[in-house]
Structures are given as C-alpha cells and as structure tokens.
Design a protein around this motif. Structure first.
Motif, mmCIF file in Angstrom:
data_model
loop_
_atom_site.group_PDB
_atom_site.id
_atom_site.type_symbol
_atom_site.label_atom_id
_atom_site.label_comp_id
_atom_site.label_asym_id
_atom_site.label_seq_id
_atom_site.Cartn_x
_atom_site.Cartn_y
_atom_site.Cartn_z
ATOM 1 N N GLY A 161 4.048 64.903 48.411
ATOM 2 C CA GLY A 161 3.098 65.659 47.612
ATOM 3 C C GLY A 161 3.296 67.158 47.746
ATOM 4 O O GLY A 161 3.635 67.658 48.825
ATOM 5 N N LEU A 162 3.091 67.873 46.628
ATOM 6 C CA LEU A 162 3.159 69.338 46.608
ATOM 7 C C LEU A 162 1.910 69.861 45.918
ATOM 8 O O LEU A 162 1.405 69.248 44.970
ATOM 9 N N THR A 163 1.417 71.006 46.379
ATOM 10 C CA THR A 163 0.221 71.602 45.787
ATOM 11 C C THR A 163 0.628 72.596 44.705
ATOM 12 O O THR A 163 1.486 73.458 44.927
ATOM 13 N N VAL A 164 -0.005 72.477 43.537
ATOM 14 C CA VAL A 164 0.277 73.405 42.432
ATOM 15 C C VAL A 164 -0.314 74.765 42.790
ATOM 16 O O VAL A 164 -1.530 74.932 42.879
ATOM 17 N N ALA A 165 0.576 75.744 43.021
ATOM 18 C CA ALA A 165 0.137 77.091 43.413
ATOM 19 C C ALA A 165 0.089 78.039 42.224
ATOM 20 O O ALA A 165 -0.426 79.149 42.353
ATOM 21 N N GLY A 166 0.607 77.615 41.100
ATOM 22 C CA GLY A 166 0.609 78.474 39.922
ATOM 23 C C GLY A 166 1.539 77.921 38.861
ATOM 24 O O GLY A 166 2.041 76.792 38.963
ATOM 25 N N PHE A 167 1.780 78.743 37.836
ATOM 26 C CA PHE A 167 2.595 78.314 36.712
ATOM 27 C C PHE A 167 3.655 79.378 36.442
ATOM 28 O O PHE A 167 3.420 80.575 36.652
ATOM 29 N N TRP A 188 12.962 75.237 51.625
ATOM 30 C CA TRP A 188 12.698 74.189 52.619
ATOM 31 C C TRP A 188 12.314 72.880 51.935
ATOM 32 O O TRP A 188 12.810 71.807 52.284
ATOM 33 N N ASP A 189 11.415 72.975 50.922
ATOM 34 C CA ASP A 189 11.006 71.769 50.195
ATOM 35 C C ASP A 189 12.159 71.199 49.374
ATOM 36 O O ASP A 189 12.289 69.974 49.229
ATOM 37 N N TYR A 190 12.993 72.076 48.825
ATOM 38 C CA TYR A 190 14.127 71.601 48.027
ATOM 39 C C TYR A 190 15.055 70.734 48.879
ATOM 40 O O TYR A 190 15.461 69.638 48.469
#
Length: 744
Positions: A161-167, A188-190
C-alpha cells in the motif's frame, strides 16, 4: 448635436437598437471565447512542457539496454544537449486499486517511476517538483476526477500500500490519448516494488535549439541502439496534449462563424427596415444640401456606438464563460501564465467580429448614395415579393440546425464503438493486451490456445507489434511500428487498397504513407535482423493511435522482438462478455470491452464535446427565438398599413395573424431540413479536415437518427412556434382606421 440625434433615434427605436446590440454582442462573445480558450490551451500546454522540460525525442524500450552505447552516441551527436534513461515499472492493472477502485478495466499502461534527474520532471498542482517520501505516491492528475481521489487515499499494488500524497502533471502522458500513465514514487519504494511489475525504459534526449529531431532519430536507428518500442517526438506530445480540448475549441469556433453569419444577416435586415422608414428624412437632408457622405456618417456613428457596446458586453460574457470551460485545461496543464497575451487575443477577436459587422453596415449604407432627394420625398411604392421577406427566417433556422447538429454528430461518432475503425482496430467485441512479462510470445501462444479451445468464442485474431527498420528511397532509415498477424479476421476500413494477405505485402497508416510519400503499389524495404525484405504496399488505412504512425503485415517475424501483443475476440453470446472477461482477466492479459476502450481513450474529449454540444444547443435556441420573433415583428410592422386595411374590410386579427404564423413556420421548417442536410454533408467534411491531420482519413459521421430526424427538428420548430406567436402579437394592436389616418 450628433449625440442628441443618435440618442433620440435609439429612444424611438428601442427594439431595433437592442436587437442590433444583441447580435453584435453574441458574435463578439463567441469569437472572443474561442480566442481566450485557444490562447489559454496553447499557453498552458507550452508552459507545462517548458517547466517540466519535456524531452524532444523519447525511445521507449523493453528489455536490456547498454547505457555506455547510448552515452557514446549522445557525445557524438552535436544536436543533443542532454540525455537520460528513465525507468518505468509497468504494473499489472488487475493488481492495482486507487481509493478502492480497481484498474482492472483500465486501457492504460499504469506504472511507477521516480523523478527525472536532469529533465522530464513530473510537477505537482503548483507546477513544482514534489518531494516524495517513502510510502507516498503522487497520482496522475487525470485520475483525480476519474476515480474521485483525495490526498490521503490509498493506492494498493497487490498486498503493498502507498498513501496518495498529491497529484502530478506529466507533460508526456497527461492526455488520456497517451497509452501510459506514470505514478511518482520514491526511489526506495520503486526498488521495493520491482517484483510487482515489468521494467521498461524511456531513453530520452533534450536537443539544442534549432536541432532537427528526425536527424537525431535516424542516427539513433542507424547505430542499432535499443529500440524495442515506439519512438515519440515533442511535436507528437504537444499534439496529444492539445487534441482533447482543441476539438472542443474547434466546435466553438465553428459555432462562432455560424453566429457571425446570422448576425450579419439580421443586422442588414434591421438596417434595411430603418432605411425604408427614414427615406423621407434622408430626402429632406439631401434637399437641404447635406452631402451623402455626411448622411452615411450620421447613421454609421450610431452603429459604431452599438458596436462598442456589443463588443464590451460580448467580451465580458466571454470572460465569465471562460472560467468553467477552461477548468479542465487548468486542471491538466496549469494556468497559462500569459494573461496579457490572452487578453490581447480576445480583444483582437472582438475587433475582427465588430469590424466585419461594421463593414457590412457601411456597404448597406451605400444604398443612400443612389437615392435622389425627389425619390426619397415622394417614394413610389414597390410591391416586394412577399416570400422574400421570410428568407432570413429560413436561413437562421438552417444555421441553428447546423450549429446543433455538428457537435452532436461529432460526439455520437467519437463515442460509438464502431469508431475503432479510425483507430487502426477491427470492429471486435473484446480487446486483450499483453504488454509485460518475461516472455510475451509464450504468454500470447498460451492465451491463443485457450481461445482456440473455448466454445464461447466465435472468432479471434492474434496480432503482435514489433519495431522494424524501414529503408527509405534516399538510403535513410526510420523505425516502423508494425502489427503482424491475420488482418482479415477483424479488418479495419481502408481508404485505399486492401489488407495484407501474403507475406510480402504491407499496409500503412495514412500519416505514415503521407510522411514517407508512399502510395498503394509502391515498395518499401524492411530490415529484420540485418536482412532486407521488399514489401509491396497493398493498402492505406486511418489510424489515430500511437501517433497515427503504424503499419500492418501478414504473417510474423519470429526473430524480431515483440513490443506487445493484442488479441481481438468476438463471442457467440455478447451478453455473457462480463463473466468471460472476468475469467480471462486472471490469465496475464488486460481484458477490455472495445466500447470501454474507446470511452477510456477519448473520455475527456467526449466530455468536452458534450459540453460544447449543450452550449451550442442553448445558443441555437436563443438565436432562433430572438431572430424569428424579431423578424416577424418587423414584417408585421412593415405590413402595418396592409393589415389595417384588411381589418377595415372585416378580417379578424386571428385570421390575419394565422397567415403570418403559417408563413414563418413554413420557412423555418424548410430551413431546418436544409440545415440538417448541410450539417450532415458539410459538417462531416469540416470535421474530416481536422481529424485527417491526426490520421483519420475517409472520416464519416456515425449518425444518431433519432437526434437528426426528431430531436433537433422538435427543439427548433417548438422554439419557432413560441417565437412566431410572440412576433405576430402586434397584429392584435393594429387598428382598422390606421390605413386612413396615417401614423406620423
């Protein structure tokens, strides 16, 4: 003195003056709105591409890449200012959810990326480079409204899961017409999520000012560098970004031209009524020795005043309408940042509209030059043909029917599942894409075997896309995106020739044929693994996907790497497609209903065209009502003495008014029929000219007959009925004795 004369004339003719200002204002508003939106769109798109430093040339590549070779190539090419390789982790859509919404039915290649080091930056809603923290993701802005997302929502990739921080705005892939979408994550997530997808590469080049993109692209191909995927250029990116809203602006521009023509006709008609009424006054002025130039300037001064008022009102209305209409432009690309330039464009558009109208007025005023003082003071009544007075009603009804039909038919065509014939796709029921995996060939073969055994499948076709090298007549080469397989199962519509059947035949998309200057019967060598094979061009077809530059050959080239595979399927029972698609969606392919595929690709464009269609309908109804009511009011006023005489002879107001109503309604009906015929033929040609530039040759409207034969006629003729009743209401107020006493 001049001001007093003008003011007295306006006071005595409030209806005619208000109508003149109305038509001038509407014409100015439509042209100004076109200029405002066009300038805003270009400014926003160019601004985003400059701030994001969009690359001039992108070579998409699947598979391994040698960075040393690319670095050496970039050093040898003087036209290249900078280069970089951006990684793109292509995800399985069935494993991705956004705020609880699955991307299983998405036609886009959705993937993760990190921020570009040197250029090609993804920007946040303030057009700044966002700083992404571990555990966060920035989502493409086009998905915010589509999936009703907010900051704090969750994006799930399998169990992660990832949190939407913006667009983010992506200068490359903002448009839904771009087949891929990038989600921005931390490095890091990539690395952590690499097992969840298939890695691809964007090999990007930023060129020096004035450098030729095609020269660099040709040199890249000649050196045999990684090119297992399509090549994309900056002009193509700009075109895809502008196409969606540009189509809407084109519709508004056509509406503006129609409204301007209507305004010219109406104002000329009003002016002719005024000149006929004022013949005696004109004669007196000439008898007193006032020159014809002075008389024209006297009248023209009044219309200059009307023009200034109409232009200011139109400009103000355009500025009000600009906000909601350019909302999507600001959302996708940000503010244009060229407010002064946009305002200047709008002022120029208003000036053009008013100048055209004033020029028409000046030409009409020249009639006073031929009128002698004697003829003006003692006019000889000419019996004008009664039917000619009603021609403007027919013209206005035709123009408004055209105005309503064009955007409706364009929307109907683009939203129809059969529009796929202009996308280089056969008219199947279901599309299955295989764009990732260690062995696309093996996955395709397994899926084809399943389809062969499936009794629910009526027919299917397997098409594999490969990137081949074409050798041109001057010895240069270029990359060609070629789709291989049996193209007779779901054939596309060919503007020339036929589909490829034997191994040495090739069909080219319209844009490819135009760019390569080839036609049916010519030959084109293709280089496959260093071996050149001569292909004969058998057909040319429309295609607006992949930049409109594709090709089709029969058979396969087993040694050439596969970029992606597509399988098209038709079921024996189309009603069972939902369950069938759900089952096959678990087998490593993105399975999409063709109707959903078209809607997903052109969704924002369709939404904009629908708004333009609704706006055109409102404008058409307003113009029909005002114009027909005004014209009949003027016709009744012109015939006042004749109506008074008829009443003196015993005719009732109802009997007299009924004649005017029937004539007005008859000419409006004839106008509607003419407008619908003109809209179907001329409108199709106008839209075809625009879409041809994107690769959609031999464009034809997909007509909604219920709208053509029922909807538009009912709306216009229903409005006409109310307008006719209002316009002939003056008949009730005319007295029988007026023909004897006069009305001075």
């Amino acid at each position: 003195m001049l001001k007093k004369l003008i003011w007295n004339d306006v006071q005595q003719n409030k209806l005619l003056s208000a109508a003149t200002v109305f038509f001038m204002a509407v014409s100015a508003m439509m042209l100004a709105l076109t200029a405002l939106l066009f300038s805003s769109l270009l400014g926003s798109v160019n601004g985003l591409m400059e701030q994001a430093q969009a690359p001039d040339l992108i070579q998409m590549h699947t598979g391994g890449s040698d960075e040393t070779q690319i670095s050496q190539f970039a050093e040898e090419q003087q036209e290249i200012a900078q280069w970089q390789i951006c990684r793109f982790l292509n995800l399985d859509n069935s494993a991705v959810t956004l705020g609880g919404h699955s991307l299983l039915d998405s036609t886009q290649d959705n993937g993760l990326c990190i921020q570009g080091e040197r250029f090609d930056h993804l920007l946040d809603m303030d057009n700044d480079r966002p700083r992404v923290l571990p555990g966060q993701v920035y989502v493409p802005v086009c998905y915010r409204t589509r999936y009703d997302l907010d900051i704090g929502d969750t994006m799930r990739i399998g169990s992660e899961g990832l949190t939407v921080a913006g667009f983010v705005r992506d200068a490359q892939m903002n448009s839904m017409m771009a087949s891929s979408k990038r989600f921005l994550v931390s490095e890091w997530d990539y690395e952590r999520l690499k097992p969840c997808g298939e890695e691809e590469y964007l090999i990007e080049f930023l060129l020096k000012d004035g450098a030729d993109i095609s020269t660099v692209s040709t040199a890249y191909t000649r050196q045999g560098l990684p090119a297992n995927g399509p090549a994309i250029t900056k002009p193509l990116i700009r075109m895809m970004n502008a196409l969606s809203d540009g189509t809407t602006i084109f519709v508004i521009f056509l509406a503006a031209i129609v409204v301007l023509l209507v305004a010219l006709l109406c104002i000329r008609f009003i002016l002719s009524i005024r000149m006929e009424r004022d013949k005696r006054e004109i004669g007196m002025l000439k008898a007193l020795g006032i020159g014809k130039g002075e008389i024209k300037r006297l009248y023209f001064s009044k219309y200059i005043l009307f023009s200034v008022c109409g232009g200011l009102l139109g400009l103000g209305a355009a500025a009000i309408l600009q906000g909601p209409l350019e909302q999507q432009i600001r959302e996708l690309y940000g503010a244009s940042g060229h407010g002064a330039q946009t305002a200047a464009f709008a002022l120029c558009a208003v000036a053009v509209a008013e100048a055209v109208i004033l020029l028409s007025v000046w030409r009409s005023l020249k009639k006073t030059d031929r009128l002698s003082a004697l003829a003006a003071l003692f006019p000889i009544r000419e019996q004008e043909q009664d039917w000619r007075q009603y021609l403007p009603i027919g013209f206005v009804a035709a123009a408004c029917a055209f105005l309503m039909l064009l955007p409706q038919e364009l929307y109907s065509t683009l939203s129809s599942p059969t529009f796929v014939i202009y996308m280089g796709i056969g008219n199947a029921d279901i599309r299955m894409d295989i764009r990732q995996g260690s062995d696309i060939n093996l996955a395709t073969a397994q899926l084809a075997a399943d389809l062969e055994r499936d009794e629910r499948v009526e027919r299917y076709a397997v098409l594999q896309t490969r990137s081949l090298t074409a050798v041109l007549s001057d010895g240069t080469t270029c990359d060609l995106t070629v789709e291989m397989g049996d193209h007779t199962v779901f054939p596309v519509r060919y503007s020339e020739g036929d589909p490829p059947v034997v191994d040495n035949e090739i069909a080219l998309s319209s844009l490819n044929a135009r760019e390569l200057k080839l036609s049916v019967g010519d030959t084109l060598p293709l280089r496959i693994n260093g071996v050149e094979t001569l292909y004969s061009i058998c057909g040319i077809y429309p295609d607006i996907t992949n930049g409109g530059k594709t090709a089709k050959i029969s058979g396969s080239a087993d040694n050439a790497p596969v970029v992606w595979s597509v399988l098209y399927v038709s079921l024996k029972d189309p009603d069972a497609s939902a369950r069938w698609m759900e089952a096959y969606g678990q087998r490593g392919a993105d399975v999409t209903d063709i109707e959903d595929y078209v809607r997903d690709t052109y969704g924002p464009t369709l939404a904009q065209i629908r708004r333009a269609s609704q706006g055109a309908m409102l404008i058409a109804v307003l113009v029909v009502f005002v114009v027909i009511a005004l014209f009949l009011r003027l016709i009744v006023e012109r015939s006042r003495d004749a109506i008074s005489l008829q009443k003196a002879l015993g005719f009732t107001s109802g009997e007299i008014g009924r004649v005017y109503c029937l004539k007005g309604f008859f000419f409006a009906a004839v106008g509607v029929i003419s407008g619908l015929a003109l809209g179907t033929l001329l409108g199709e040609s106008l839209c075809g000219i625009v879409l041809r530039s994107f690769g959609a040759d031999s464009f034809r409207f997909i007509i909604r007959w219920e709208s053509l034969l029922v909807g538009i006629p009912v709306i216009i003729l229903g409005t006409t009925m109310f307008a006719v009743l209002l316009g002939t209401a003056e008949v009730q107020r005319i007295k029988a004795y007026e023909c004897c006493t006069g009305r001075e």
